[in-house]
Every structure is written in C-alpha cells, then in structure tokens.
Design an enzyme around this catalytic site. Sequence first.
Site, PDB file in Angstrom:
ATOM      1  N   GLU A  44      35.343  56.135  96.022  1.00 35.09           N
ATOM      2  CA  GLU A  44      33.975  55.797  95.619  1.00 35.09           C
ATOM      3  C   GLU A  44      33.889  54.413  94.980  1.00 35.09           C
ATOM      4  OE1 GLU A  44      32.315  58.977  93.306  1.00 35.09           O
ATOM      5  OE2 GLU A  44      32.551  60.444  94.917  1.00 35.09           O
ATOM      6  N   TYR A 100      27.196  66.392  96.845  1.00 36.45           N
ATOM      7  CA  TYR A 100      26.970  67.283  95.708  1.00 36.45           C
ATOM      8  C   TYR A 100      25.463  67.473  95.561  1.00 36.45           C
ATOM      9  CZ  TYR A 100      31.837  66.297  94.671  1.00 36.45           C
ATOM     10  OH  TYR A 100      33.208  66.168  94.765  1.00 36.45           O
ATOM     11  N   GLU A 133      34.545  65.537 100.193  1.00 39.08           N
ATOM     12  CA  GLU A 133      34.276  66.124  98.876  1.00 39.08           C
ATOM     13  C   GLU A 133      32.914  66.786  98.925  1.00 39.08           C
ATOM     14  OE1 GLU A 133      34.364  63.895  95.263  1.00 39.08           O
ATOM     15  OE2 GLU A 133      36.132  62.742  95.846  1.00 39.08           O
TER      16      GLU A 133
END
Length: 220
Positions: A44, A100, A133
């Site tokens: 990231e 997320y 992720e």
Amino acid sequence: FFSDPRTKHDYKTWVEHVIRRVNPLTGLAYRDDPTIMAWELMNEGNARPQSLRLDWTAEMSAYVKSLDPNHLVSSGHANIESKLADLTIPTLDFGTWHGYPLYSGLTVRQFDKTITEFCRIAGRVRKPVLLEEFGYARSNRDSAEAYATWLDTLVRDPNCGGWLVWRLVSRQDHGSYPSDKHDQFDVHNDGSPIWNVLKAATARAARLRDSSQTPLTKLG
C-alpha cells in the site's frame, strides 16, 4: 520517499540485497528460487499524486525485472480507489487490490459488485488480478454469509485471479489466538462458520483448477 533520488537509491539497494541473497539452507539466490511466486514492491505505497505513484511503480518494477526475470512482479497497492490504474504498466505481471467494506462504506452486496468490477478490469487488460487482502468483522451477524457470497463470486468468475483473506490465524504458543479486538478481521482456525466457508471455497477452487489445468512450460 517516492521522488527523492537518495531514498530511491536506498530502495534499489535494499531490493538488490534481497533478490541476490543466497539462502544458506538451499544454496539458491532468491531470484533463482522456484518456491517464490512473486515480488511486491511495497504494501500500500500510497504516494500522491497518482502520477507520482505510477512513475515510481514503473521505475521500480522495471528495476526488479532487470535483477530477476524469473519471477512475477506486482505493485502491492490497495488500488481500491484508483481502480487498478497501475495494471497497464508493462513490468507488472498481475494486479492487486485490498477490500475492506467497513473502510470503504460498502454494503455486502456493493462489495460483491466491486469484486465483479475489478475482475472485469482484469479481463480487459488481460492480466490476472488478485484480491490479496479483504476482511469483515467476525462480530457481524452476517459475516459467514458475506464471505460465502464474495468467495462464490471470486471462484465463479474466470477473470478473477484469486484471493487471500486478511488474515488466517491459529492458536499461539500460549494457547490463545492473537488479540484482534478492534477490526476483528482475523479468521480463526477453530471450525467456526467463517472458517468452514473459507475451507469449502478453497477446496472448490482447487477442484476447478485441477479440472482445467493444462501443461505448463518452465521458464528460464
């Protein structure tokens, strides 16, 4: 970090050290080790503006390739906002994104549509894209159903390269699981509904892989 010549030089020095390092247990340099799937430039690396991030990614991925032509290279960027903008860089072999729903303000259904959207981008660019992720709090009542929905989408869509959940954990030496009171993204190896959903999805993906696998030619 992304523009100063000194820090860029330091980054390249570290990269060269890692790639050329010889594993004393195997006698192989990492660049020659077939058990390594790929290199990611950084987790990231959110440089601003985007043009700076893309320039840095292009430069550093080309540098990694110059040292190690044997392994895949990806950026490691979350790419959730930029919609895989780095995927067209020639020296990136596959795309990555991190999902997320809590942080992106997405419902379970909206995140499922996002998975489809990103897989379609992969299809257009003709490169694999890995959802490397993603997480959803265990305390959510619909957590197992949410994971089941998303994993079904990932397995069924041939443009989806695969997935890695954040994160699978087992009991530690002291007999307890790691502390995860805030995000509650940890998936415990405890036979829970979430664990069983992931286990079933993994088995299903393996069956699909085995049924469609074709012989590969070794590179190098």
